[in-house]
Design an enzyme around this catalytic site. Structure first.
Site, PDB file in Angstrom:
ATOM      1  N   ARG A  43     -15.032   7.606 -35.474  1.00 31.42           N
ATOM      2  CA  ARG A  43     -14.272   8.040 -34.286  1.00 31.42           C
ATOM      3  C   ARG A  43     -14.992   9.239 -33.714  1.00 31.42           C
ATOM      4  NH1 ARG A  43      -8.904   8.603 -35.671  1.00 31.42           N
ATOM      5  NH2 ARG A  43      -9.326   6.402 -36.009  1.00 31.42           N
TER       6      ARG A  43
ATOM      7  N   SER B 186      -3.807  11.477  13.936  1.00 30.88           N
ATOM      8  CA  SER B 186      -4.562  12.711  13.907  1.00 30.88           C
ATOM      9  C   SER B 186      -3.588  13.830  14.205  1.00 30.88           C
ATOM     10  CB  SER B 186      -5.661  12.653  14.973  1.00 30.88           C
ATOM     11  OG  SER B 186      -6.032  13.958  15.369  1.00 30.88           O
TER      12      SER B 186
ATOM     13  N   ARG C 249      -2.566  -5.232 -16.583  1.00 32.54           N
ATOM     14  CA  ARG C 249      -1.632  -5.318 -15.453  1.00 32.54           C
ATOM     15  C   ARG C 249      -2.284  -4.763 -14.178  1.00 32.54           C
ATOM     16  NH1 ARG C 249       1.084  -7.591 -12.111  1.00 32.54           N
ATOM     17  NH2 ARG C 249       2.720  -6.430 -11.068  1.00 32.54           N
TER      18      ARG C 249
ATOM     19  N   LYS D 152      -7.051  10.076  19.647  1.00 30.08           N
ATOM     20  CA  LYS D 152      -7.950   9.543  18.628  1.00 30.08           C
ATOM     21  C   LYS D 152      -7.346   8.402  17.829  1.00 30.08           C
ATOM     22  CE  LYS D 152     -10.911  11.228  16.009  1.00 30.08           C
ATOM     23  NZ  LYS D 152     -11.273  11.857  14.756  1.00 30.08           N
TER      24      LYS D 152
ATOM     25  N   ASN E  24      -8.142   7.192  14.396  1.00 29.84           N
ATOM     26  CA  ASN E  24      -8.888   7.354  13.145  1.00 29.84           C
ATOM     27  C   ASN E  24      -8.837   6.075  12.326  1.00 29.84           C
ATOM     28  OD1 ASN E  24      -9.787   9.984  13.457  1.00 29.84           O
ATOM     29  ND2 ASN E  24      -7.881  10.843  12.647  1.00 29.84           N
TER      30      ASN E  24
END
Lengths: 339, 339, 339, 339
Positions: B272, B238, B89, B244, B246
């Site tokens: 195992r 930020s 999945r 800024k 980012n």
């Protein structure tokens, strides 16, 4: 580590592969680079380390022989192609070793399909199995790993300064096609200078081979313990104790498998990485060497393995008698699928 | 990290997958385990950690409901099969993300086939390329990685105590076939409890996807540098500086790609492992999470990417004018092969 | 994995540590942030994942409570400091576990200084040793690793936007000093936002503890093999076989030690990395969890270990009788140095 | 990679170190092994690879010269001690390189304490800093890493077949003391043949040095980008483009730092591991080589670095003018603590 494999990954072999790439490049452009004599591979690699570029000192020398040498190419084209050439020949050897390992497993699986022994989980006796089924499990692992390694596409690399092949004008794709054909390597859809997926794929597949062989060798070491003694692998000398039979080859295989842990990072900046690409070669060289060492040592371990069915039966604790025996259907299925 | 993907790899999802495996096992034997209500996944996983075995506490509870639960199986059968179900999945989601990344690259490659820009090697301007060709290189990487991931075979695991299926007598192979069919997983030739090649292969392929996406995100971050400003990726806040922008999503992708470094070791002892197998699950879970995070964040980065062709042209130094321009043949070839 | 340790590294604990850092920051500036009630840690971490910054959603909430919250700081200051706080409390627990392991080893070394057994190299019986000397070797490893972990300096981080603390003007160093004092963490000479040596050092030391404990657990598993049976570790249940005594705790320890393989990379760009820093936290969290799991499980393994001196003597092959016995000088030296 | 360092880790140097260990062993027992001439190191290492034991072929040759050679010792004693001797000389060189890096950083920190430049987080301009403070941060990292490396204890290893030194009877501890003194290595409390903490500690410390240097080199590469051009590192040639100034030395440093990712595993079985120990040497050899390469290349990068304060000021965007400048208090503190 097989000496023939070490030779394939030596400085000499790498420099020779770079020369092969340069000659193929010249032919792809319709002339032929004349390389008389040989080069001092150690010196070229030494100079190359200083500038993080083993092609640069070679190209300097080649241009003294022929000013058209390396025309339209960049160092990385030659280094990447040489890496593929070295990998091709080394892979042939490793596939041979893996085939011999698989054949050894298949023979044991068939011969010991009815040899009852204790299966062990968490290193405790659990219920009965057969040594044949155990060998069939080894076979499946090594055969699957071998198939992965055989499927990795090794391709020529030619992109020029930044992967455009612009120096050749319209002839670029044609030069690439001829270059790949000269070398007998796959022709990529486009230059792969900063697409390192195939290099990572190669290292990953080599790690699978090393691991699948290392698992066999580890099981052999455990079965050969003094207190278990169900198999006797070929022994190597001890410097301290005359009576000891060290499972030296199996230990070589396990050590090699444990060493192969690096990954190729893929995070190459723009049109050539500032560090990531330059860190690749030792990882690939190690992967070839360690996968080869694991496979060859496992091949030799199985070739010299003595199996003691009496001891296998005798070691089983009474608890195990209450459980049904193992059939050999899965042995047949393994031999059919992977044998 | 996409919440839908985190949900697929949660404790709840893993316990549900173990229940699915147990129900399929009962059906494969011709009766049907009735599981009323749900289990406390956190409690089961907590108890499981204490014995290195998450199936044990579940099986205890199931046997209170139906004494035939888990008949003929061992814990590892259920855990390995649950791992494959969770991986299936999660892989579907990751392939969707990777497809979206590839589509984003293909669109950029086509649209910007004539958008000239500086190619950069070792982070220095080298010669001209086009943004279309750069995106075509991204496309090749992510498409090749995606193909590797799609090709990994996810198989049911059923071997009983030690891989013989002896508890079912002659019916063993038949139970295995039905069990795999119930689950829609591949039927292996023989139990793969200590042949971990497919698990390693899965993790390797996830690392390729993460790396191929991380390479794109890293290039975007570099192109978005204040001084370069050739692209503007979607921005995150930020806490310290209002001005800024980012490149937060691209950073998520790079961080995820950098994190995915582990390997599956393969050196499982006998029938195992005493530690190696138990160390696998966190590696696989991390690989699914980090590959998914890298792919989803790269998808979103490309979806919101603003490209500035003017700036690309303007940034080129005069030196670059002396070199021939890049053609678009390789863009066409990339779109044809991978688009 | 010890639940008390998991709790220390949970989302709840991490968010609480970030709040502690913010409160200390406000006090260091002479006012006090009032935080009424608690925050939804899962929600904060979920929002944080989307921007690669778990401090951002917390700071947003804190600023609604008090507009001076987070003044002069950057997200990384809070996240790094929270990491140090979480590491401090987790380290206390891990050191306790390691002390208990060392005490267990010391007791075995003293008690079994004359218990003769076969020493095994490459898993073959070699010459005689004593179980006391074997335990003394375990003691040395765990004590050395413990000392390394205890010596790692955990320091406050405060640098403001880029490590200058310029927002505080001349008061910067003073605020840093008070902040560290409030938190009881070391005061660094300068902000360490892109100097990740101490984080790498912490992870390395945790790997040593995990490895030293894992070595003990591995030896126990080998000695407990059905065919060897010289010790009996505490057992965990098997879902398939009633007679089996799985060395479940020792397996937990080995699995945890095998998992702890990551490194902190250190290659952080400029004043904050674009990916490398963001990839650190899972590595540190894993390292704390796995070192703790290895140490706690080894402690419990030793606490419940039954030793069988008769079997040890009986397992020795006749070859070993020709070799001189081991003295107990090194046992004394180990107890003196590390006991 | 510095040739002087490669020489220290060569086959020749390793075999010579093993001979040194054997001579010290003979002296510690009161006689002196006479080794006339030299051995073919390549041949010895080749034979050693085949049995996973490089001491075995040497000991065979030595015993032909003197039948008392190697008396009471095992191969691992000689190999481990040789490893410590090689590491000692290599470490001296690496510490010299690291000192030169630190000195270069300190000089830059002092000279440029008032050189204003943009600080960059996530590769975006953030607020102003100084180049002096940036260099002070580099200094802190490399100095801390250097201190860790200098603190690693290199100890003699002598345990005999299994770590008891029983072959020497009561003289064992005395022989060990003399042996260590002859070699100038630390005397361990007890043999450390399966306590690999000090080997892991060495590799970890080397990784810190490589990483701290690699961070400096990466920053230099970023500052040297065509569009930034705030520093000019020493350049290496390009085979394709005459105008390019490749930051070749800095790239060497980053590549070396990226390569150093392995860990020593510590999970050695019983009194000698079956694979784990044999996998150590390449990891240690790589760590020495790559740490040395990173440090030497960073030293040379800093030695030839041209700084452009004008460009640093000019690159700052107008946004940054609104933020307060950085003081030089932290520069002073760094010089005081680490200079």
């Amino acid at each position: 580590m097989p000496e023939e494999l070490l030779a394939e990954a030596s400085d000499d072999a790498f420099v020779a592969a770079m020369v092969t790439a340069e000659v193929a490049l010249s032919r792809a452009q319709g002339h032929e680079l004349q390389v008389a004599g040989t080069f001092d591979a150690r010196e070229i690699m030494r100079e190359g380390r200083a500038v993080a570029n083993p092609a640069e000192p070679l190209v300097r020398r080649l241009r003294e022989l022929d000013r058209r040498a390396h025309e339209g190419a960049t160092s990385q084209d030659i280094v990447d192609t040489a890496l593929m050439l070295v990998a091709r020949r080394s892979r042939e050897l490793i596939l041979e070793y893996a085939d011999a390992v698989a054949a050894g497993c298949a023979a044991l699986a068939d011969e010991h399909r009815s040899t009852v022994m204790a299966a062990r989980t968490l290193l405790q006796q659990a219920v009965p199995t057969t040594f044949g089924l155990k060998a069939a499990g080894w076979l499946a692992g090594v055969a699957e790993a071998r198939a992965r390694l055989a499927a990795v596409e090794l391709a020529a690399q030619l992109g020029g300064a930044v992967g455009t092949l612009a120096a050749y004008g319209d002839r670029g794709p044609d030069v690439l096609r001829r270059y790949a054909a000269e070398l007998g390597l796959a022709e990529p859809a486009l230059p792969w200078h900063t697409n390192r997926v195939r290099v990572a794929d190669l290292v990953d597949a080599l790690a699978l081979v090393a691991g699948a062989c290392g698992k066999i060798a580890l099981d052999v070491i455990l079965l050969a313990q003094t207190e278990v003694a169900e198999v006797r692998p070929p022994a190597g000398g001890s410097t301290a104790m005359a009576h000891k039979r060290n499972p030296a080859l199996a230990v070589v295989a396990v050590a090699a498998a444990r060493r192969l842990t690096g990954r190729i990072g893929l995070l190459d900046e723009h049109e050539r990485a500032a560090g990531a690409w330059q860190a690749e070669w030792p990882v690939v060289a190690d992967a070839l060497a360690f996968a080869g060492a694991a496979a060859a040592a496992t091949r030799d371990t199985l070739a010299g393995l003595e199996v003691d069915p009496e001891r296998m039966r005798g070691n089983m604790t009474p608890d195990l008698a209450r459980y049904p025996p193992a059939g050999d259907t899965f042995v047949d299925r393994a031999l059919e699928r992977y044998g």
